[in-house]
Design a protein around this motif. Structure first.
Motif, PDB file in Angstrom:
ATOM      1  N   THR A  28     -24.307 -21.347  70.057  1.00  0.00           N
ATOM      2  CA  THR A  28     -23.082 -20.576  70.274  1.00  0.00           C
ATOM      3  C   THR A  28     -23.353 -19.475  71.289  1.00  0.00           C
ATOM      4  OG1 THR A  28     -23.519 -18.999  68.465  1.00  0.00           O
ATOM      5  CG2 THR A  28     -22.287 -21.005  67.911  1.00  0.00           C
ATOM      6  N   TRP A  30     -22.052 -15.644  71.989  1.00  0.00           N
ATOM      7  CA  TRP A  30     -21.303 -14.486  71.501  1.00  0.00           C
ATOM      8  C   TRP A  30     -21.096 -13.539  72.667  1.00  0.00           C
ATOM      9  CZ3 TRP A  30     -20.898 -12.852  66.000  1.00  0.00           C
ATOM     10  CH2 TRP A  30     -21.139 -13.922  65.123  1.00  0.00           C
ATOM     11  N   THR A  31     -19.864 -13.056  72.854  1.00  0.00           N
ATOM     12  CA  THR A  31     -19.560 -12.108  73.925  1.00  0.00           C
ATOM     13  C   THR A  31     -18.751 -10.953  73.363  1.00  0.00           C
ATOM     14  OG1 THR A  31     -17.564 -13.322  74.555  1.00  0.00           O
ATOM     15  CG2 THR A  31     -19.602 -13.861  75.747  1.00  0.00           C
ATOM     16  N   VAL A  77     -16.060 -12.459  70.804  1.00  0.00           N
ATOM     17  CA  VAL A  77     -15.641 -13.852  70.898  1.00  0.00           C
ATOM     18  C   VAL A  77     -16.878 -14.709  70.640  1.00  0.00           C
ATOM     19  CG1 VAL A  77     -14.576 -15.642  72.331  1.00  0.00           C
ATOM     20  CG2 VAL A  77     -13.911 -13.241  72.635  1.00  0.00           C
ATOM     21  N   VAL A  78     -16.730 -15.713  69.787  1.00  0.00           N
ATOM     22  CA  VAL A  78     -17.812 -16.647  69.486  1.00  0.00           C
ATOM     23  C   VAL A  78     -17.392 -18.019  69.989  1.00  0.00           C
ATOM     24  CG1 VAL A  78     -19.225 -17.683  67.683  1.00  0.00           C
ATOM     25  CG2 VAL A  78     -18.438 -15.304  67.434  1.00  0.00           C
ATOM     26  N   HIS A  79     -18.215 -18.592  70.873  1.00  0.00           N
ATOM     27  CA  HIS A  79     -17.917 -19.891  71.489  1.00  0.00           C
ATOM     28  C   HIS A  79     -18.919 -20.929  71.003  1.00  0.00           C
ATOM     29  CE1 HIS A  79     -17.238 -16.574  74.338  1.00  0.00           C
ATOM     30  NE2 HIS A  79     -16.185 -17.251  74.759  1.00  0.00           N
ATOM     31  N   THR A  80     -18.460 -22.146  70.774  1.00  0.00           N
ATOM     32  CA  THR A  80     -19.403 -23.244  70.612  1.00  0.00           C
ATOM     33  C   THR A  80     -19.681 -23.783  72.012  1.00  0.00           C
ATOM     34  OG1 THR A  80     -17.665 -24.909  70.305  1.00  0.00           O
ATOM     35  CG2 THR A  80     -18.543 -23.849  68.317  1.00  0.00           C
ATOM     36  N   ALA A 111     -10.084 -12.210  76.444  1.00  0.00           N
ATOM     37  CA  ALA A 111      -9.508 -12.734  75.198  1.00  0.00           C
ATOM     38  C   ALA A 111      -8.769 -11.629  74.454  1.00  0.00           C
ATOM     39  CB  ALA A 111     -10.591 -13.348  74.317  1.00  0.00           C
ATOM     40  N   ARG A 117     -13.957 -14.586  77.347  1.00  0.00           N
ATOM     41  CA  ARG A 117     -13.882 -15.929  76.755  1.00  0.00           C
ATOM     42  C   ARG A 117     -14.258 -16.953  77.806  1.00  0.00           C
ATOM     43  NH1 ARG A 117     -10.995 -20.420  76.616  1.00  0.00           N
ATOM     44  NH2 ARG A 117      -9.250 -19.706  77.859  1.00  0.00           N
ATOM     45  N   ALA A 121     -14.807 -23.556  77.145  1.00  0.00           N
ATOM     46  CA  ALA A 121     -15.396 -23.749  75.811  1.00  0.00           C
ATOM     47  C   ALA A 121     -14.557 -24.740  75.010  1.00  0.00           C
ATOM     48  CB  ALA A 121     -15.473 -22.422  75.066  1.00  0.00           C
ATOM     49  N   TRP A 124     -13.569 -21.744  70.199  1.00  0.00           N
ATOM     50  CA  TRP A 124     -13.953 -20.336  70.176  1.00  0.00           C
ATOM     51  C   TRP A 124     -13.170 -19.625  69.080  1.00  0.00           C
ATOM     52  CZ3 TRP A 124     -10.690 -22.466  73.643  1.00  0.00           C
ATOM     53  CH2 TRP A 124      -9.445 -21.866  73.826  1.00  0.00           C
ATOM     54  N   GLU A 126     -11.956 -15.544  67.876  1.00  0.00           N
ATOM     55  CA  GLU A 126     -11.867 -14.107  68.109  1.00  0.00           C
ATOM     56  C   GLU A 126     -12.227 -13.456  66.785  1.00  0.00           C
ATOM     57  OE1 GLU A 126      -7.821 -14.235  69.265  1.00  0.00           O
ATOM     58  OE2 GLU A 126      -8.304 -14.950  71.277  1.00  0.00           O
TER      59      GLU A 126
END
Length: 173
Positions: A28, A30-31, A77-80, A111, A117, A121, A124, A126
Motif C-alpha cells: 500500500t 500511504w499519503t 489516503v491509503v492506496h492499494t 483527495a 491521491r 490506483a 483507495w 480516505e
C-alpha cells in the motif's frame, strides 16, 4: 532519503526480520499533507478491521515524513498498489532514486483535504487518524475509513504483494 547499496531486509542473522518477510502482505501507499508538505510511504504491515466504522491498522516508521504528516493533519489516503507500481513503491520506500521526489513519478490528485491521491490506483481509502501507539520499533496507527473507493477501470488489476523481500503478483490457478 537514503538509497541503500544493499537490500534493506537482507538480514540472515535476524530471525524475526526473516519471519516478517515470510508473512508477506499487500503493498500500500500511504499519503498525507498538501503542496510542499505532502509525504508518502510504502507500507505492507496493514490490516483492515471491518465494522461501523471500518478501520485500518498499520505499522508505520516513526521517523518517516509520512508519519509526521499523517499525525499532524489527522488525515490521509491509503492506496492499494498494482504490479505496474513497483518502481513507485520502491521510491516511496526510499530504496530507489526519485529525482525531484517520488510524487513526480506518477500523477496525483488532491483527495478533498485528505492528501494526495494516486490517479491510477485500483482502490483507495480516505482515512482519519483515531489513535497511535508505540509498538516495538514501529508506530501503530489506527485510522477510521471515512470513504473507500474502487476504480472500475482498474478493478481487475492484480495487487502488488511483498514476500521474502521481493514483489510478487497474485496469480489465479
Amino acid at each position: 532519503m537514503t538509497i541503500h547499496t544493499s537490500h534493506p531486509f537482507a538480514t540472515p542473522d535476524d530471525p524475526l526480520r526473516r519471519l516478517r518477510g515470510r508473512l508477506g502482505g499487500a503493498v500500500t501507499l500511504w499519503t498525507a499533507g498538501a503542496g510542499r508538505d505532502r509525504a508518502g510511504l510504502t507500507v505492507t504491515s496493514v490490516m483492515l478491521a471491518h465494522g461501523e466504522p471500518a478501520r485500518l491498522l498499520a505499522l508505520l516508521d516513526p521517523d518517516a515524513d509520512l508519519t509526521d504528516a499523517l499525525v499532524e493533519t489527522g488525515r490521509g489516503v491509503v492506496h492499494t498498489l498494482s504490479a505496474q507500481h513497483r518502481d513507485l513503491a520502491d521510491a516511496f520506500a526510499g530504496v530507489a532514486p526519485a529525482p525531484g521526489g517520488p510524487f513526480r513519478l506518477a500523477a496525483f490528485e488532491d483527495a478533498a483535504g485528505y492528501g494526495p491521491r494516486l490517479a491510477d490506483a485500483a482502490a483507495w481509502a480516505e482515512v482519519r487518524v483515531e489513535s497511535t501507539a508505540e509498538v516495538g520499533w514501529s508506530l501503530l496507527a489506527t485510522v477510521v475509513v471515512e470513504a473507500a473507493h474502487v476504480a472500475e477501470a482498474h478493478a481487475d488489476d492484480p495487487p502488488l504483494l511483498h514476500h521474502r523481500g521481493r514483489y510478487r503478483r497474485l496469480e489465479e490457478r
